[in-house]
Write an enzyme that holds these catalytic residues in place. Structure first.
Site, PDB file in Angstrom:
ATOM      1  N   LYS A 181       0.837  -1.205   0.000  1.00 27.91           N
ATOM      2  CA  LYS A 181       0.000   0.000   0.000  1.00 27.91           C
ATOM      3  C   LYS A 181       0.873   1.257   0.000  1.00 27.91           C
ATOM      4  CE  LYS A 181      -1.553  -1.544   3.798  1.00 27.91           C
ATOM      5  NZ  LYS A 181      -2.188  -1.745   5.116  1.00 27.91           N
ATOM      6  N   THR A 222      -7.036   9.922   8.297  1.00 29.31           N
ATOM      7  CA  THR A 222      -6.870   8.627   7.622  1.00 29.31           C
ATOM      8  C   THR A 222      -6.658   7.489   8.622  1.00 29.31           C
ATOM      9  OG1 THR A 222      -4.517   9.092   7.429  1.00 29.31           O
ATOM     10  CG2 THR A 222      -5.873   9.634   5.509  1.00 29.31           C
ATOM     11  N   GLY A 224      -7.144   4.274  10.267  1.00 30.08           N
ATOM     12  CA  GLY A 224      -7.876   3.042   9.936  1.00 30.08           C
ATOM     13  C   GLY A 224      -7.898   2.670   8.464  1.00 30.08           C
ATOM     14  N   THR A 225      -7.169   3.397   7.625  1.00 30.94           N
ATOM     15  CA  THR A 225      -7.187   3.077   6.184  1.00 30.94           C
ATOM     16  C   THR A 225      -6.642   1.672   5.916  1.00 30.94           C
ATOM     17  OG1 THR A 225      -5.063   4.201   5.990  1.00 30.94           O
ATOM     18  CG2 THR A 225      -6.979   5.422   5.254  1.00 30.94           C
ATOM     19  N   GLY A 226      -5.535   1.337   6.603  1.00 34.03           N
ATOM     20  CA  GLY A 226      -4.886   0.053   6.349  1.00 34.03           C
ATOM     21  C   GLY A 226      -5.765  -1.111   6.788  1.00 34.03           C
ATOM     22  N   CYS A 227      -6.297  -1.032   8.009  1.00 35.22           N
ATOM     23  CA  CYS A 227      -7.159  -2.113   8.522  1.00 35.22           C
ATOM     24  C   CYS A 227      -8.375  -2.283   7.612  1.00 35.22           C
ATOM     25  CB  CYS A 227      -7.672  -1.788   9.930  1.00 35.22           C
ATOM     26  SG  CYS A 227      -6.363  -1.513  11.122  1.00 35.22           S
TER      27      CYS A 227
END
Ligand SMILES: Nc1ncnc2c1ncn2[C@@H]1O[C@H](COP(=O)(O)OP(=O)(O)OP(=O)(O)O)[C@@H](O)[C@H]1O
Ligand SMILES: Cc1ncc(CO)c(N)n1
Length: 284
Positions: A181, A222, A224-227
């Site tokens: 990502k 942003t 929590g974008t990865g989870c």
């Protein structure tokens, strides 16, 4: 693995009291994507928009007991892991994936929170690399996590072409796919875009990285974008999407959620997971 309706996702991850990342993000994502979400909590974090105040890991036995309760009865069409915290938890979770023959395993190698607080003990990184990645259908690191897994400096990935090289190196740890990502990337040549790199599937010779990109939204909210990205991939795999479709649909879902992020608290606000349907229905 069970088939049938409804598709079910088990997330094995940490709790974020602030509601933006971890288990809370995963369950919101599952619900939004029409998938029945279930959880095994590995640690409780006291966390908000400003950072992580404390981490209370669960006993290994408690994590395993939650996994057994869910997979021994309800079953999961896909499983996602997030913050696993310790070597013992990583090893125990890996063994459970074998016991239950989990095939659609999405591993988000969560190492640090946005404020830099560690969410993983250092001794767990080796276990993650050696025990969990070989069992994963896909691993979804961000750039600092990819550098940590590869054992290179954090500055080693500076361009999209560095990302492609790193993603193909990460495949060597045995996951079927890697999604690297690019939320943290500052490549001058791609200003204005948020670019991820997906590689894997097929035979080794035919594997070429592809980019999945979208406009970079100008916001600092942003959390929590990865989870949410990894959970959306797990939900989409559970719905029967093939990998590229699952990853592209996850990217659009998260982009909508970032575009309507809620600036709650005094720090980094969280995604609004319902944004994809509000956009679809013309709501603002
Ligand atoms: N400002 C932005 N605009 C659009 N997309 C973004 C933005 N920031 C991140 N993304 C996308 O969000 C997804 C998650 O990427 P990112 O690299 O930020 O993950 P992360 O660092 O693991 O997130 P976190 O640790 O906060 O949960 C990727 O698909 C990335 O392209
Ligand atoms: C519990 C938890 N998992 C993952 C992340 C990474 O965003 C976080 N901040 N908190």
């Amino acid at each position: 693995m069970p088939s049938g309706w409804p598709p079910r996702v088990l997330t094995i991850a940490g709790s974020d009291s602030g509601g933006g990342a971890g288990i809370q993000a995963d369950l919101k994502t599952c619900q939004e994507l029409g998938v029945f979400g279930m959880s095994a909590i590995t640690a409780v974090t006291s966390q908000n928009s400003r950072g992580v105040h404390a981490v209370y890991p669960m006993a290994e036995e408690a994590v395993l007991s939650q996994i057994d309760a869910v997979l021994g009865d309800i079953g999961a069409t896909a499983v996602k892991t997030g913050m696993l915290y310790s070597r013992g938890i990583v090893e125990a979770v890996a063994a459970k994936m074998d016991d239950y023959g989990v095939r659609k395993l999405v591993v988000d190698p969560v190492l640090v929170a946005k404020d830099g607080s560690p969410l993983f003990r250092r001794d767990a990184v080796n276990a993650l690399r050696e025990e969990l990645l070989p069992r994963a259908m896909i691993v979804t690191p961000n750039i600092p996590e990819a550098c940590e897994l590869l054992g290179v400096e954090e500055t080693a990935i500076r361009t999209v072409s560095d990302m492609m090289e790193a993603a193909s190196q990460l495949l060597r740890y045995g996951s079927r796919y890697v999604l690297l990502k690019g939320g943290h990337l500052e490549d001058e040549g791609f200003r204005g875009l948020a670019i991820d790199v997906l590689i894997g599937g097929g035979d080794e010779a035919g594997r070429r990285p592809i980019t999945i990109s979208g406009p970079r939204i100008a916001t600092r909210h942003t959390h929590g974008t990865g989870c949410s990205t990894a959970a959306a991939i797990a939900a989409n795999l559970a719905r029967g999407f093939e990998m590229e479709h699952a990853a592209r649909a996850a990217k659009s879902f998260v982009a909508a959620a970032i575009s309507r992020a809620v600036p709650l608290g005094g720090g980094i606000g969280s995604l609004w997971h319902a944004a994809h349907r509000e956009t679809a229905h013309g709501l603002q």
